[in-house]
Design a protein around this motif. Structure first.
Motif, PDB file in Angstrom:
ATOM      1  N   GLU A  96       0.834  -1.210   0.000  1.00  0.00           N
ATOM      2  CA  GLU A  96       0.000   0.000   0.000  1.00  0.00           C
ATOM      3  C   GLU A  96       0.866   1.257   0.000  1.00  0.00           C
ATOM      4  O   GLU A  96       0.583   2.222  -0.701  1.00  0.00           O
ATOM      5  CB  GLU A  96      -0.918   0.017   1.213  1.00  0.00           C
ATOM      6  CG  GLU A  96      -2.068  -0.938   1.128  1.00  0.00           C
ATOM      7  CD  GLU A  96      -3.018  -0.813   2.309  1.00  0.00           C
ATOM      8  OE1 GLU A  96      -2.932   0.174   3.078  1.00  0.00           O
ATOM      9  OE2 GLU A  96      -3.851  -1.724   2.462  1.00  0.00           O
ATOM     10  N   HIS A  97       1.936   1.225   0.773  1.00  0.00           N
ATOM     11  CA  HIS A  97       2.811   2.392   0.942  1.00  0.00           C
ATOM     12  C   HIS A  97       3.603   2.693  -0.330  1.00  0.00           C
ATOM     13  O   HIS A  97       3.929   3.848  -0.594  1.00  0.00           O
ATOM     14  CB  HIS A  97       3.757   2.144   2.118  1.00  0.00           C
ATOM     15  CG  HIS A  97       4.565   3.320   2.524  1.00  0.00           C
ATOM     16  ND1 HIS A  97       4.017   4.477   3.015  1.00  0.00           N
ATOM     17  CD2 HIS A  97       5.916   3.517   2.531  1.00  0.00           C
ATOM     18  CE1 HIS A  97       4.979   5.332   3.308  1.00  0.00           C
ATOM     19  NE2 HIS A  97       6.137   4.771   3.009  1.00  0.00           N
ATOM     20  N   THR A 107      12.841   2.069  -3.128  1.00  0.00           N
ATOM     21  CA  THR A 107      13.316   1.486  -1.869  1.00  0.00           C
ATOM     22  C   THR A 107      12.219   0.658  -1.229  1.00  0.00           C
ATOM     23  O   THR A 107      12.453  -0.466  -0.782  1.00  0.00           O
ATOM     24  CB  THR A 107      13.786   2.585  -0.889  1.00  0.00           C
ATOM     25  OG1 THR A 107      14.876   3.295  -1.485  1.00  0.00           O
ATOM     26  CG2 THR A 107      14.210   2.005   0.436  1.00  0.00           C
ATOM     27  N   VAL A 108      11.010   1.185  -1.191  1.00  0.00           N
ATOM     28  CA  VAL A 108       9.878   0.468  -0.605  1.00  0.00           C
ATOM     29  C   VAL A 108       9.653  -0.839  -1.361  1.00  0.00           C
ATOM     30  O   VAL A 108       9.458  -1.900  -0.763  1.00  0.00           O
ATOM     31  CB  VAL A 108       8.602   1.344  -0.601  1.00  0.00           C
ATOM     32  CG1 VAL A 108       7.393   0.558  -0.137  1.00  0.00           C
ATOM     33  CG2 VAL A 108       8.809   2.584   0.262  1.00  0.00           C
ATOM     34  N   ARG A 109       9.698  -0.781  -2.686  1.00  0.00           N
ATOM     35  CA  ARG A 109       9.507  -1.978  -3.516  1.00  0.00           C
ATOM     36  C   ARG A 109      10.602  -3.016  -3.248  1.00  0.00           C
ATOM     37  O   ARG A 109      10.324  -4.202  -3.116  1.00  0.00           O
ATOM     38  CB  ARG A 109       9.487  -1.580  -4.999  1.00  0.00           C
ATOM     39  CG  ARG A 109       9.132  -2.675  -5.948  1.00  0.00           C
ATOM     40  CD  ARG A 109       8.952  -2.235  -7.405  1.00  0.00           C
ATOM     41  NE  ARG A 109       9.467  -0.936  -7.800  1.00  0.00           N
ATOM     42  CZ  ARG A 109       8.751   0.199  -7.841  1.00  0.00           C
ATOM     43  NH1 ARG A 109       7.485   0.199  -7.493  1.00  0.00           N
ATOM     44  NH2 ARG A 109       9.294   1.332  -8.224  1.00  0.00           N
ATOM     45  N   ALA A 123       4.400 -16.406  -4.001  1.00  0.00           N
ATOM     46  CA  ALA A 123       3.234 -17.101  -4.556  1.00  0.00           C
ATOM     47  C   ALA A 123       1.932 -16.509  -4.054  1.00  0.00           C
ATOM     48  O   ALA A 123       0.921 -16.546  -4.730  1.00  0.00           O
ATOM     49  CB  ALA A 123       3.296 -18.582  -4.230  1.00  0.00           C
ATOM     50  N   ARG A 124       1.938 -15.947  -2.830  1.00  0.00           N
ATOM     51  CA  ARG A 124       0.703 -15.413  -2.239  1.00  0.00           C
ATOM     52  C   ARG A 124       0.598 -13.906  -2.388  1.00  0.00           C
ATOM     53  O   ARG A 124      -0.383 -13.319  -1.973  1.00  0.00           O
ATOM     54  CB  ARG A 124       0.621 -15.809  -0.770  1.00  0.00           C
ATOM     55  CG  ARG A 124       0.524 -17.301  -0.656  1.00  0.00           C
ATOM     56  CD  ARG A 124       0.339 -17.896   0.679  1.00  0.00           C
ATOM     57  NE  ARG A 124       0.431 -17.081   1.848  1.00  0.00           N
ATOM     58  CZ  ARG A 124       0.299 -17.577   3.062  1.00  0.00           C
ATOM     59  NH1 ARG A 124       0.078 -18.845   3.244  1.00  0.00           N
ATOM     60  NH2 ARG A 124       0.397 -16.791   4.106  1.00  0.00           N
ATOM     61  N   SER A 125       1.611 -13.286  -2.988  1.00  0.00           N
ATOM     62  CA  SER A 125       1.607 -11.832  -3.147  1.00  0.00           C
ATOM     63  C   SER A 125       0.605 -11.414  -4.214  1.00  0.00           C
ATOM     64  O   SER A 125       0.443 -12.077  -5.217  1.00  0.00           O
ATOM     65  CB  SER A 125       3.007 -11.340  -3.536  1.00  0.00           C
ATOM     66  OG  SER A 125       2.979  -9.963  -3.784  1.00  0.00           O
ATOM     67  N   GLU A 126      -0.054 -10.281  -3.989  1.00  0.00           N
ATOM     68  CA  GLU A 126      -1.016  -9.780  -4.951  1.00  0.00           C
ATOM     69  C   GLU A 126      -0.338  -8.937  -6.015  1.00  0.00           C
ATOM     70  O   GLU A 126      -0.939  -8.587  -7.009  1.00  0.00           O
ATOM     71  CB  GLU A 126      -2.092  -8.942  -4.247  1.00  0.00           C
ATOM     72  CG  GLU A 126      -2.931  -9.785  -3.328  1.00  0.00           C
ATOM     73  CD  GLU A 126      -3.987  -8.960  -2.616  1.00  0.00           C
ATOM     74  OE1 GLU A 126      -4.371  -7.904  -3.153  1.00  0.00           O
ATOM     75  OE2 GLU A 126      -4.416  -9.362  -1.543  1.00  0.00           O
ATOM     76  N   ASN A 127       0.906  -8.525  -5.809  1.00  0.00           N
ATOM     77  CA  ASN A 127       1.613  -7.669  -6.774  1.00  0.00           C
ATOM     78  C   ASN A 127       2.556  -8.470  -7.609  1.00  0.00           C
ATOM     79  O   ASN A 127       3.201  -9.329  -7.292  1.00  0.00           O
ATOM     80  CB  ASN A 127       2.361  -6.538  -6.076  1.00  0.00           C
ATOM     81  CG  ASN A 127       1.406  -5.562  -5.436  1.00  0.00           C
ATOM     82  OD1 ASN A 127       0.269  -5.418  -5.872  1.00  0.00           O
ATOM     83  ND2 ASN A 127       1.862  -4.890  -4.413  1.00  0.00           N
TER      84      ASN A 127
END
Length: 127
Positions: A96-97, A107-109, A123-127
């Motif tokens: 979200e951030h 950096t956040v990514r 595998a469970r990440s939405e992005n």
């Protein structure tokens, strides 16, 4: 990796600052167990990296915003150990951030990706 398993992630002080900022914003939109878990991770990182919190004059949790840091090198890295469920909260907050970050979305990514890799969350990440 089981939800009760733990793993470590290496974070610099400036990266930990981004995670704490993300968690602080994220937990204001959560309730119950998710809110508590996000707060626990936020407080753990504040202690681990010797962050200071100063009262901004507002009331409630938001009033104790993340305000300043003790002296120290922002490049110093620390290994932090979290459970998988704590890491999931951090990843959700960082996701979200990332789009809201006024400082450094890259950096956040990168920090989010490190959490995902360390805790096998890809595998469970939405992005």
């Amino acid at each position: 990796m089981d939800d009760s398993d733990t793993a470590t992630v290496e974070l610099s002080k400036s990266e930990a600052r981004e995670v704490v900022n993300a968690l602080s914003s994220y937990r204001t939109r959560q309730t119950g167990r998710d809110e508590r878990r996000a707060m626990n991770v936020e407080e753990f990182l504040q202690r681990e990296f010797d962050f200071k919190r100063e009262d901004t004059g507002l009331t409630g949790d938001i009033g104790e915003e993340f305000a300043s840091f003790l002296d120290g090198d922002d490049a110093d890295e620390h290994e932090v150990q979290l459970s998988r469920t704590e890491a999931e909260e951090a990843v959700a907050a960082l996701s979200e951030h990332e789009s809201e970050s006024s400082t450094d979305a890259e950096t956040v990514r990168e920090v989010r990706r490190r959490f995902e890799e360390a805790f096998d969350l890809d595998a469970r990440s939405e992005n």
